[in-house]
Design an enzyme around this catalytic site. Sequence first.
Site, mmCIF file in Angstrom:
data_model
loop_
_atom_site.group_PDB
_atom_site.id
_atom_site.type_symbol
_atom_site.label_atom_id
_atom_site.label_comp_id
_atom_site.label_asym_id
_atom_site.label_seq_id
_atom_site.Cartn_x
_atom_site.Cartn_y
_atom_site.Cartn_z
ATOM 1 N N GLU A 45 24.767 28.021 10.112
ATOM 2 C CA GLU A 45 24.418 28.930 11.200
ATOM 3 C C GLU A 45 25.532 28.841 12.246
ATOM 4 O O GLU A 45 25.923 27.735 12.633
ATOM 5 C CB GLU A 45 23.086 28.528 11.822
ATOM 6 N N LYS A 78 22.610 18.429 15.841
ATOM 7 C CA LYS A 78 23.396 19.504 16.452
ATOM 8 C C LYS A 78 22.916 19.785 17.873
ATOM 9 O O LYS A 78 23.717 20.047 18.772
ATOM 10 C CB LYS A 78 23.301 20.774 15.602
ATOM 11 N N ARG A 133 20.361 13.979 3.040
ATOM 12 C CA ARG A 133 21.341 14.255 4.082
ATOM 13 C C ARG A 133 22.109 12.977 4.419
ATOM 14 O O ARG A 133 21.675 11.862 4.106
ATOM 15 C CB ARG A 133 20.674 14.811 5.340
#
Length: 535
Positions: free
Chosen positions: A62, A399, A389
């Site tokens: 994104e 983030k 992850r």
Amino acid sequence: MTENKEKAQSSHITNFLRNIINEDLKQGVNDPRHWCGHPGTYTEQMEGPIDEAKVRLRFPPEPNGYLHIGHAKSICLNFGLAKDYAGRCHMRFDDTNPVKEDQEYVDSILGSVNWLGFDWKDAKETNFYFASDYFDNMYEIAEHMIKNGLAYVDEQTAEQIKENRGTLHTPGVDSPFRDRPAEESLRLFREMREGKHPEGSMVLRSKVDMSSRNINLRDPAIYRIRFAEHHRTGDKWCIYPMYTFAHPLEDVLENITHSICTLEFEDQRAFYNWATERSVPITRAPLFEKAKAVLADLQKKSFEEIKPFAEAAVKFKWKLGQTETERELASLLADIKANPENLNDASAHAIVNAVAAKPEVFTPLLQDVLSATVKPNFFLLPHQYEFNRLNLTYVVMSKRKLIALVKEGLVDGWDDPRMPTLVGLRRRGYSPEAMRLFCDRVGVSKQTGSWIDYSVLEGSLRDVLDAEADRRIAVQDPIKLIIDNYPEDQIEEFESPNHPQHLERGSRKLSFGKELWIERSDFAEEPPKGYRRLT
């Protein structure tokens, strides 16, 4: 040397993702796929030749921040697998939220992917896409779902929707607008697009299952109103698809074979499948027509010939949704499951006839039944696979928190060497070879909660530099050393190799004389206990 190092890095140890891809290639799960040279519905894809890419993967960030070291693992995994399996990896931006996105982030992400040594174009293809490229397709799919009773416009407030969603221990409560006529929802949805309703006043929700144990299936919103200018489409749209709805549709339109993501999306896989399977009449129209032809042929066959289809339908009864047509078939399948002897010529043909009468609402069931009885992955849909992850000790990789550090001025921008961003690591001195080696070493698995020690990252850089860097001597905090009993005018020179393991790189001269420079930390007026004074 570089060639040997790259060869060593590409000799991957197998993992569960490679095993899945190997098995899919062996079984022909995604064959034959056509590719017309760009994303689109399968009607468009059929105009192109058979896809020469064995697999199609994607890296879909994104554009709302800079990439960090955790993203490096996904980049190396997706682009690396595409390279190893003679496939393609698409560079795609999931730009569905105009409020948080910016061209600055797009440019930085592209730069970081290139810096790591990967590209989305070659001599034959350029696979660089945005979710916003497919807004028209997504809108058409949304209307299709409304018309078939698979979505509805909800006018509850965000707080009411959240409250009625239920908990892990209690089922959700149906919206009072859940059973509104499809015509009414379609009218309201079109009015939403025309900007006739204020932001937050209504959303389009999928009609899945408000009592599902997976909360992500409790009628998630798929479109919301946003009066915000998009960085690519401007003010063309004032409604935008939700990420969880847009992402699977992007994969379908891009002919993705394996959708690889991290484990936090594992609970979203059920809705990923729901969205891809429900979109089949639009996104996979030619294959949907083949399915209808199979059903028409089955209607003419004997009980023994259609029995495998009926048995598979009973097995995959759980794929049925909550439209009235699906509930009717579910009742028949439940009766057969409870009493297998009830599967006979009449009931088997009743199953086939029910599905053939309105196949557009049975596409999830058809995907599994036809895949089991006719051809694996009948509608050539992508499948989502999750891996662990990256968790690195002493490193923040949220983030949201990294954005806060930048906006609050606690660091000197995204490329501050203290930041775990790829631009920060680059500025700190890390090389792309070191980052790729690190990602190769940490590997991929389904194990959760595992942490990688920071020393593994440092060790990767050290090993790369050990092979690549010429040796040099430097004194960072100098203090002058005078050797009293050394001749004043005597200078001795000697040769030192640039690299002790690679003498072919040559050497340089080092000088030794009366005056030298040493590290300040190596000197003490009073030596520590256990050390003797040099005399």
